[in-house]
Design an enzyme around this catalytic site. Sequence first.
Site, mmCIF file in Angstrom:
data_model
loop_
_atom_site.group_PDB
_atom_site.id
_atom_site.type_symbol
_atom_site.label_atom_id
_atom_site.label_comp_id
_atom_site.label_asym_id
_atom_site.label_seq_id
_atom_site.Cartn_x
_atom_site.Cartn_y
_atom_site.Cartn_z
ATOM 1 N N PRO A 36 37.352 30.686 39.841
ATOM 2 C CA PRO A 36 38.668 30.098 39.594
ATOM 3 C C PRO A 36 38.684 29.202 38.366
ATOM 4 O O PRO A 36 39.749 28.824 37.892
ATOM 5 C CB PRO A 36 38.961 29.307 40.879
ATOM 6 C CG PRO A 36 37.637 29.114 41.539
ATOM 7 C CD PRO A 36 36.766 30.248 41.112
ATOM 8 N N GLU B 240 30.422 28.220 48.089
ATOM 9 C CA GLU B 240 30.944 27.221 47.136
ATOM 10 C C GLU B 240 30.767 27.664 45.690
ATOM 11 O O GLU B 240 31.064 26.918 44.767
ATOM 12 C CB GLU B 240 30.264 25.861 47.362
ATOM 13 C CG GLU B 240 30.809 25.119 48.569
ATOM 14 C CD GLU B 240 32.341 25.080 48.577
ATOM 15 O OE1 GLU B 240 32.923 24.631 47.591
ATOM 16 O OE2 GLU B 240 32.941 25.508 49.586
ATOM 17 N N ARG C 231 43.270 51.346 34.626
ATOM 18 C CA ARG C 231 44.554 51.902 34.158
ATOM 19 C C ARG C 231 44.583 52.075 32.642
ATOM 20 O O ARG C 231 45.431 52.777 32.111
ATOM 21 C CB ARG C 231 45.714 51.011 34.600
ATOM 22 C CG ARG C 231 45.899 50.978 36.113
ATOM 23 C CD ARG C 231 46.977 49.993 36.530
ATOM 24 N NE ARG C 231 48.295 50.374 36.066
ATOM 25 C CZ ARG C 231 49.075 51.268 36.659
ATOM 26 N NH1 ARG C 231 48.662 51.885 37.751
ATOM 27 N NH2 ARG C 231 50.272 51.549 36.175
ATOM 28 N N ASP D 147 54.875 49.653 31.399
ATOM 29 C CA ASP D 147 54.460 48.692 32.422
ATOM 30 C C ASP D 147 54.717 47.290 31.930
ATOM 31 O O ASP D 147 54.576 46.998 30.739
ATOM 32 C CB ASP D 147 52.949 48.821 32.686
ATOM 33 C CG ASP D 147 52.643 49.763 33.832
ATOM 34 O OD1 ASP D 147 53.579 50.236 34.477
ATOM 35 O OD2 ASP D 147 51.443 49.998 34.071
HETATM 36 N N1 SAM Z 1 33.889 25.793 44.733
HETATM 37 C C1 SAM Z 1 34.434 26.710 43.746
HETATM 38 C C2 SAM Z 1 35.362 25.963 42.794
HETATM 39 O O1 SAM Z 1 35.996 25.017 43.235
HETATM 40 O O2 SAM Z 1 35.476 26.362 41.635
HETATM 41 C C3 SAM Z 1 35.183 27.828 44.424
HETATM 42 C C4 SAM Z 1 34.308 28.750 45.165
HETATM 43 S S1 SAM Z 1 35.185 30.089 45.914
HETATM 44 C C5 SAM Z 1 35.417 29.501 47.563
HETATM 45 C C6 SAM Z 1 33.965 31.329 46.104
HETATM 46 C C7 SAM Z 1 33.947 32.400 45.049
HETATM 47 O O3 SAM Z 1 35.177 33.109 45.074
HETATM 48 C C8 SAM Z 1 33.814 31.928 43.626
HETATM 49 O O4 SAM Z 1 32.465 31.688 43.287
HETATM 50 C C9 SAM Z 1 34.396 33.082 42.839
HETATM 51 O O5 SAM Z 1 33.450 34.111 42.649
HETATM 52 C C10 SAM Z 1 35.486 33.592 43.788
HETATM 53 N N2 SAM Z 1 36.830 33.132 43.427
HETATM 54 C C11 SAM Z 1 37.574 32.231 44.095
HETATM 55 N N3 SAM Z 1 38.771 32.067 43.525
HETATM 56 C C12 SAM Z 1 38.813 32.886 42.459
HETATM 57 C C13 SAM Z 1 39.789 33.150 41.455
HETATM 58 N N4 SAM Z 1 40.960 32.540 41.440
HETATM 59 N N5 SAM Z 1 39.491 34.065 40.508
HETATM 60 C C14 SAM Z 1 38.296 34.688 40.499
HETATM 61 N N6 SAM Z 1 37.328 34.466 41.426
HETATM 62 C C15 SAM Z 1 37.571 33.579 42.396
#
Ligand code: SAM
Length: 254
Positions: free
Chosen positions: A87, A114, A152, A167
């Site tokens: 994220p 995490e 795509r 698109d």
């Molecule tokens: N503790 C992390 C933080 O606050 O940045 C978030 C961890 S999340 C619960 C677990 C995993 O989900 C991340 O390591 C990532 O690979 C994936 N993930 C979660 N949200 C995402 C997003 N918006 N885009 C891409 N991957 C995401």
Amino acid sequence: MRFEIFTLFPAMFESVLSESILKRARERGLLQVNLHNIRDYATDKHRVTDEPPYGGGGGMLLKVEPIVRAVESVLQGERVPIVLTTPQGERFTQRMAADFAQYPRLAIICGRYEGVDERVRQLLVTHEVSIGDYVLSGGELAAMVMLDAIARHIPNVLGNAESAPNDSFSSGLLEGAQYTRPPEFRGLRVPEVLLQGDHGAVARWRRASAIRRTWLRRPELLLNAPLSDAERYLLGELADELARGVRSETDALP
Ligand code: SAM
């Protein structure tokens, strides 16, 4: 194009890869998706892939060694973009999907819990990508979103019926209103121009509808959209309409 996906949950991908466009692309050899279970690269007796973070705090982190071992043994030194789903990454866009589709091979690492030990980023990752400002439980859904959007853009993956020059985002605009049979339903009629078979008029109506919709929903896109002078002038007419309290999404421009 070949995808190398590193995950603790490869089974999550099965149904997405076994339906519709992605299924056909794989059958036709246009798309290859190799799923690698990170757990297979943990060498200790219990195949541990996660540990609590140093310094305390809740949750678990994916360990660095199994991920590095997995990626290095699959890629064998080949220079390939290595995407970490996070994220905290750059926001995934249609532009990014088209750019990634230029590569013959792409690796995606799916985080969990995490997240991942920071050294995964330092040692391997070339791109950190987020699919939006919210937190998922793992990177698998993000990887599937990227895979689908990238596929795509691979030549011949979309058939004529699905081809996507209009698109949303591809043309810099949202796609406009669309209709199919019947011509009238519960008093709502399909715009006459779409029924009359004048292809030029239909193209103009569609373009105008796309501009209207973009202006109403995502006006910031118009700053960079390739609009003709006449189309820019017509935006003024839309502004007048709005000033008069008219807000129709389906009418094309006057
Ligand atoms: N503790 C992390 C933080 O606050 O940045 C978030 C961890 S999340 C619960 C677990 C995993 O989900 C991340 O390591 C990532 O690979 C994936 N993930 C979660 N949200 C995402 C997003 N918006 N885009 C891409 N991957 C995401």
